[in-house]
Design a protein around this motif. Structure first.
Motif, PDB file in Angstrom:
ATOM      1  N   LYS A 412      -5.438  -8.053   2.243  1.00 35.79           N
ATOM      2  CA  LYS A 412      -5.934  -9.173   1.436  1.00 35.79           C
ATOM      3  C   LYS A 412      -7.207  -9.740   2.066  1.00 35.79           C
ATOM      4  O   LYS A 412      -8.189 -10.015   1.390  1.00 35.79           O
ATOM      5  N   GLU A 413      -7.151  -9.906   3.380  1.00 37.17           N
ATOM      6  CA  GLU A 413      -8.337 -10.416   4.091  1.00 37.17           C
ATOM      7  C   GLU A 413      -9.509  -9.467   3.881  1.00 37.17           C
ATOM      8  O   GLU A 413     -10.641  -9.905   3.658  1.00 37.17           O
ATOM      9  N   ALA A 414      -9.232  -8.177   3.976  1.00 36.25           N
ATOM     10  CA  ALA A 414     -10.314  -7.190   3.823  1.00 36.25           C
ATOM     11  C   ALA A 414     -10.908  -7.258   2.418  1.00 36.25           C
ATOM     12  O   ALA A 414     -12.117  -7.152   2.237  1.00 36.25           O
ATOM     13  N   VAL A 415     -10.039  -7.455   1.436  1.00 30.69           N
ATOM     14  CA  VAL A 415     -10.536  -7.582   0.054  1.00 30.69           C
ATOM     15  C   VAL A 415     -11.413  -8.822  -0.041  1.00 30.69           C
ATOM     16  O   VAL A 415     -12.491  -8.802  -0.643  1.00 30.69           O
ATOM     17  N   GLU A 416     -10.952  -9.892   0.589  1.00 33.29           N
ATOM     18  CA  GLU A 416     -11.777 -11.109   0.582  1.00 33.29           C
ATOM     19  C   GLU A 416     -13.075 -10.920   1.363  1.00 33.29           C
ATOM     20  O   GLU A 416     -14.102 -11.511   1.031  1.00 33.29           O
ATOM     21  N   ASP A 417     -13.046 -10.045   2.355  1.00 35.82           N
ATOM     22  CA  ASP A 417     -14.290  -9.710   3.070  1.00 35.82           C
ATOM     23  C   ASP A 417     -15.264  -8.983   2.129  1.00 35.82           C
ATOM     24  O   ASP A 417     -16.458  -8.912   2.405  1.00 35.82           O
ATOM     25  N   GLY A 418     -14.720  -8.386   1.059  1.00 33.39           N
ATOM     26  CA  GLY A 418     -15.589  -7.690   0.099  1.00 33.39           C
ATOM     27  C   GLY A 418     -15.309  -6.209  -0.059  1.00 33.39           C
ATOM     28  O   GLY A 418     -16.014  -5.509  -0.785  1.00 33.39           O
ATOM     29  N   VAL A 419     -14.265  -5.709   0.611  1.00 29.41           N
ATOM     30  CA  VAL A 419     -13.944  -4.280   0.511  1.00 29.41           C
ATOM     31  C   VAL A 419     -13.375  -3.974  -0.878  1.00 29.41           C
ATOM     32  O   VAL A 419     -12.537  -4.712  -1.387  1.00 29.41           O
ATOM     33  N   ASP A 420     -13.828  -2.883  -1.468  1.00 27.19           N
ATOM     34  CA  ASP A 420     -13.330  -2.481  -2.783  1.00 27.19           C
ATOM     35  C   ASP A 420     -12.083  -1.612  -2.590  1.00 27.19           C
ATOM     36  O   ASP A 420     -12.172  -0.399  -2.417  1.00 27.19           O
ATOM     37  N   LEU A 421     -10.923  -2.263  -2.596  1.00 27.57           N
ATOM     38  CA  LEU A 421      -9.660  -1.573  -2.317  1.00 27.57           C
ATOM     39  C   LEU A 421      -8.939  -1.255  -3.625  1.00 27.57           C
ATOM     40  O   LEU A 421      -8.636  -2.145  -4.409  1.00 27.57           O
ATOM     41  N   MET A 422      -8.674   0.040  -3.845  1.00 27.81           N
ATOM     42  CA  MET A 422      -8.069   0.484  -5.116  1.00 27.81           C
ATOM     43  C   MET A 422      -6.555   0.362  -5.153  1.00 27.81           C
ATOM     44  O   MET A 422      -5.958   0.222  -6.206  1.00 27.81           O
ATOM     45  N   GLY A 423      -5.934   0.552  -3.988  1.00 22.08           N
ATOM     46  CA  GLY A 423      -4.479   0.582  -4.038  1.00 22.08           C
ATOM     47  C   GLY A 423      -3.849   0.804  -2.686  1.00 22.08           C
ATOM     48  O   GLY A 423      -4.538   0.962  -1.665  1.00 22.08           O
ATOM     49  N   TYR A 424      -2.521   0.826  -2.724  1.00 24.62           N
ATOM     50  CA  TYR A 424      -1.725   0.917  -1.498  1.00 24.62           C
ATOM     51  C   TYR A 424      -0.439   1.681  -1.820  1.00 24.62           C
ATOM     52  O   TYR A 424       0.369   1.217  -2.626  1.00 24.62           O
ATOM     53  N   THR A 425      -0.276   2.852  -1.246  1.00 22.06           N
ATOM     54  CA  THR A 425       0.998   3.558  -1.408  1.00 22.06           C
ATOM     55  C   THR A 425       1.664   3.651  -0.035  1.00 22.06           C
ATOM     56  O   THR A 425       1.184   4.354   0.846  1.00 22.06           O
ATOM     57  N   MET A 426       2.737   2.897   0.097  1.00 20.58           N
ATOM     58  CA  MET A 426       3.452   2.822   1.363  1.00 20.58           C
ATOM     59  C   MET A 426       4.074   4.190   1.671  1.00 20.58           C
ATOM     60  O   MET A 426       4.551   4.869   0.761  1.00 20.58           O
ATOM     61  N   TRP A 427       4.035   4.587   2.933  1.00 21.94           N
ATOM     62  CA  TRP A 427       4.530   5.929   3.286  1.00 21.94           C
ATOM     63  C   TRP A 427       6.052   6.022   3.260  1.00 21.94           C
ATOM     64  O   TRP A 427       6.746   5.127   3.742  1.00 21.94           O
ATOM     65  N   GLY A 428       6.519   7.130   2.704  1.00 20.69           N
ATOM     66  CA  GLY A 428       7.934   7.457   2.772  1.00 20.69           C
ATOM     67  C   GLY A 428       8.787   6.450   2.035  1.00 20.69           C
ATOM     68  O   GLY A 428       9.785   5.961   2.585  1.00 20.69           O
ATOM     69  N   CYS A 429       8.403   6.170   0.774  1.00 14.78           N
ATOM     70  CA  CYS A 429       9.086   5.131  -0.021  1.00 14.78           C
ATOM     71  C   CYS A 429      10.582   5.416  -0.143  1.00 14.78           C
ATOM     72  O   CYS A 429      11.394   4.507  -0.222  1.00 14.78           O
ATOM     73  N   THR A 430      10.937   6.689  -0.161  1.00 12.78           N
ATOM     74  CA  THR A 430      12.342   7.089  -0.013  1.00 12.78           C
ATOM     75  C   THR A 430      12.397   7.748   1.361  1.00 12.78           C
ATOM     76  O   THR A 430      11.497   8.526   1.695  1.00 12.78           O
ATOM     77  N   ASP A 431      13.404   7.466   2.168  1.00 17.71           N
ATOM     78  CA  ASP A 431      13.499   8.086   3.498  1.00 17.71           C
ATOM     79  C   ASP A 431      13.259   9.581   3.388  1.00 17.71           C
ATOM     80  O   ASP A 431      13.789  10.237   2.470  1.00 17.71           O
ATOM     81  N   LEU A 432      12.509  10.111   4.321  1.00 22.54           N
ATOM     82  CA  LEU A 432      12.253  11.552   4.311  1.00 22.54           C
ATOM     83  C   LEU A 432      12.111  12.069   5.745  1.00 22.54           C
ATOM     84  O   LEU A 432      12.202  11.304   6.702  1.00 22.54           O
ATOM     85  N   VAL A 433      11.873  13.354   5.870  1.00 27.21           N
ATOM     86  CA  VAL A 433      11.787  13.986   7.188  1.00 27.21           C
ATOM     87  C   VAL A 433      10.489  13.554   7.881  1.00 27.21           C
ATOM     88  O   VAL A 433       9.430  13.546   7.259  1.00 27.21           O
TER      89      VAL A 433
END
Ligand code: BG6
Length: 482
Positions: A412-433
Motif C-alpha cells: 500500500k505504501e509503495a502504491v502511495e509512493d507511486g508504483v503502478d502495482l497490478m496485483g498480488y497472488t500469495m504463494w501456495g494458496c492451497t498447501d503444496l510441496v
C-alpha cells in the motif's frame, strides 16, 4: 482507496508442486519428478532413474489434478480475481519433442480454465515453472542445448493458440534469475545433476559457469521469441517476466560492503530484468563475464530477438531481503529463497531461516518501478510455517495473517509512493510441496491439505483462519486488514 479498482488479488501455485498425476493421461516425467524430498537440514537429492520404491513429492503432490474443481471453488469463495498456475510442459509434450500435443493434457487445462471462468477468476499462466520435460534435460543437458529454444517455441505456439480465448496473462519463465547462480542449474535450467547427489550446487568450474550462462541466454532468447509471437498474433495478451526478488542491503556503510550489495543487485536482479524489459544485456555484464572467465555462446541475430521481445510487465516473488558484505566476511549466514545471505540483526526469521522484511518489499517495488516504469505484479509472497490443528479441529494461523498483513501494508505504501502495482497472488494458496526442501510440513496455504512429508494423508482440504481473513481483504480491496 490505495489499490486499483481492478487489482488482481489471488493466489499462486506451480504444477510440479501442486498437481500430482505425474504419469497420468499421457504426461511424461519432468525434472522435478526425479528429485526426492528433503528437509531444512537434509538437501533434496536427484536420481537419474526414478526408483519405484522411493517417495518423490511431485508425483502425487497435493492432487490438484483430481481436485481442481474443489480447489477453484474455494478460491471463488475467497473472492479471488486471479489464479496463478503453471502449465506442465510434459503434460502437453511428454518428452518435449513430440510434433503433436497430448490431447488429454490440453483438455485438463481447458477444464481448469473453465472452472476459473465460473468464478470470474482470471488465470495467470507461467509457461515454465521449473518443469522442463525430462527428455529435453537428458538429450540436451536442459537449456544448455540451443535446440530447446525451438521445442519451447513449439510448446508456446501450441498453448497460445489453444488457450487464446481463456488466458490473457502470461509469464514466460519462473524466477529466471535463478540461472544467475549455480544453485539454479538443475531446477531452473533443467541441466543434469549428479546422480544420487543434491541438485543444489553452490560452486562450479569456469566451463560449467559458461554452460550455465549460455543456458540462461537460451531462456532469454526463448522468452523474447514467445513475447514477440504473442505481441504479433495475440495483441490482447499481456506478457510478463518473473524474477526472484533479492533486495541486498550493505552490511555496514563501509563502501566495500555497499559495492558488494550493488554487485549482488546487478547480477541477481538487473541482469535478467534489463534483458527482458530493456531488450539488451546491461553494461556491467561484459566485465562480470570477463572477470569470471565466462563465455556466453550467443548467435548472430540474438541481439535483435532480445530487442523485439520486451515484456509488458515485471513480476516477482518476494519472501525476504538479504545482506551483503565485502568478500571473506566472518558474519553469520542465514538461509533465504535460492540465495542465502548474512543475518540481519533487525529482522526475525521464519522456521526455515528466511528473514521477514515487509519494508524490503516496499523498497524493492520502488527500485523496480524507478528503473523500468512498467506495471509491476507480486506473484509470490507468503510464510512457510508449521500449522498445528487446534483442539477445536481448526487451524488458527495468526502468524500467517500477521506476515501477510504487514506485506500488504508495505504494498500500500509503495502504491502511495507511486508504483503502478497490478496485483498480488500469495504463494501456495492451497498447501503444496516446498520447492527447496520437498516438504509438506512447510505450509503456505489459506487452505490446509491433509498430507505429510512421507506421503501419508487423504488430501482433504480445510479452511484456515487466514482463509476468512483474506476473503475480507479482497472484499474491501485491501482496506480492511484487521
Ligand atoms: C519460489 C518458487 O522460489 O519460492 C516456488 O517460485 C517456491 O516454486 C517458493 O515454492 C517458496 O519456496 P519453498 O522452497 O518454501 O517452497
Amino acid at each position: 482507496m490505495a489499490f486499483r479498482k481492478d487489482f488482481l488479488w489471488g493466489g499462486a501455485t506451480a504444477a510440479n508442486q501442486f498437481e500430482g498425476g505425474w504419469d497420468e493421461d499421457g504426461k511424461g516425467p519432468n525434472v522435478p519428478d526425479h528429485i526426492r524430498g528433503g528437509t531444512v537440514s537434509t538437501p533434496r537429492t536427484w536420481d537419474y532413474e526414478i526408483d519405484p520404491d522411493v517417495y518423490y513429492p511431485s508425483h502425487q503432490a497435493v492432487d490438484f489434478y483430481h481436485r481442481y474443481k474443489e480447489d477453484i471453488a474455494l478460491y471463488g469463495e475467497m473472492g479471488f480475481k486471479c489464479f496463478r498456475l503453471s502449465i506442465n510442459w510434459a503434460r502437453i509434450f511428454p518428452t518435449g519433442m513430440e510434433e503433436e500435443p497430448n490431447q488429454k493434457g490440453l483438455d485438463f487445462y481447458h477444464n481448469v480454465f473453465a472452472e476459473c471462468k465460473k468464478y470470474d477468476i482470471e488465470p495467470l499462466v507461467t509457461m515454465s515453472h521449473y518443469e522442463l520435460p525430462w527428455g529435453l534435460s537428458v538429450k540436451y543437458n536442459g537449456w544448455a542445448g540451443r535446440d530447446v529454444i525451438d521445442y519451447f517455441m513449439h510448446y508456446a505456439e501450441t498453448i497460445f493458440k489453444e488457450y487464446k480465448d481463456e488466458v490473457k496473462l502470461w509469464l514466460t519463465f519462473n524466477e529466471i534469475n535463478c540461472g544467475c547462480s549455480p544453485s539454479g542449474r538443475v531446477l531452473s535450467l533443467g541441466m543434469q545433476g549428479e546422480d544420487g547427489k543434491t541438485w543444489f550446487k553452490d560452486s562450479e568450474t569456469d566451463e560449467e559457469a559458461s554452460d550455465r550462462f549460455t543456458a540462461l541466454h537460451h531462456q532469454f532468447v526463448a522468452s523474447a521469441k514467445a513475447v514477440k509471437l504473442a505481441h504479433e498474433k495475440y495483441p490482447d495478451f499481456k506478457m510478463g517476466l518473473m524474477i526472484v526478488a533479492n533486495e541486498p542491503y550493505p552490511n555496514t556503510c563501509n563502501p566495500d560492503d555497499v559495492k558488494a550489495a550493488q554487485d549482488t543487485q546487478d547480477l541477481q536482479n538487473w541482469l535478467c530484468g534489463d534483458v527482458q524489459v530493456r531488450g539488451h544485456y546491461p553494461f556491467f555484464a561484459k566485465r562480470y563475464f570477463k572477470e569470471h572467465n565466462i563465455t556466453v555462446r550467443m548467435e548472430e541475430g540474438d541481439e535483435e530477438i532480445l530487442k523485439e521481445g520486451c515484456v509488458d510487465f515485471y513480476s516477482f516473488s518476494y519472501y525476504s531481503s538479504a545482506v551483503e558484505a565485502k568478500k571473506d566476511t566472518e558474519e553469520a549466514k542465514t538461509a533465504g529463497n535460492i540465495f542465502g545471505s548474512i543475518k540481519n540483526p533487525y529482522l526475525k526469521a521464519s522456521d526455515w531461516g528466511w528473514q521477514i522484511d515487509p519494508m524490503g518489499l516496499r523498497i524493492y517495488l520502488n527500485q523496480v518501478y524507478a528503473r523500468y516504469e512498467i506495471p509491476v505484479m507480486i506473484v509470490e509472497n507468503g510464510l512457510g510455517a508449521v500449522d498445528e490443528i487446534a483442539e477445536d479441529g481448526k487451524i488458527h494461523d495468526v502468524y500467517r495473517i500477521d506476515y501477510l498483513r504487514e506485506h500488504i501494508k508495505a504494498m500500500k505504501e509503495a502504491v502511495e509512493d507511486g508504483v503502478d502495482l497490478m496485483g498480488y497472488t500469495m504463494w501456495g494458496c492451497t498447501d503444496l510441496v516446498s520447492a527447496s526442501t520437498g516438504e509438506m510440513k512447510k505450509r503456505y496455504g489459506f487452505v490446509y491439505v491433509d498430507r505429510d512429508n512421507d506421503g501419508n494423508g487423504d488430501f482433504h482440504r480445510e479452511r484456515k483462519d487466514s482463509f476468512f481473513w483474506y476473503k475480507k481483504v479482497i472484499e474491501t480491496n485491501g482496506e480492511d486488514l484487521d
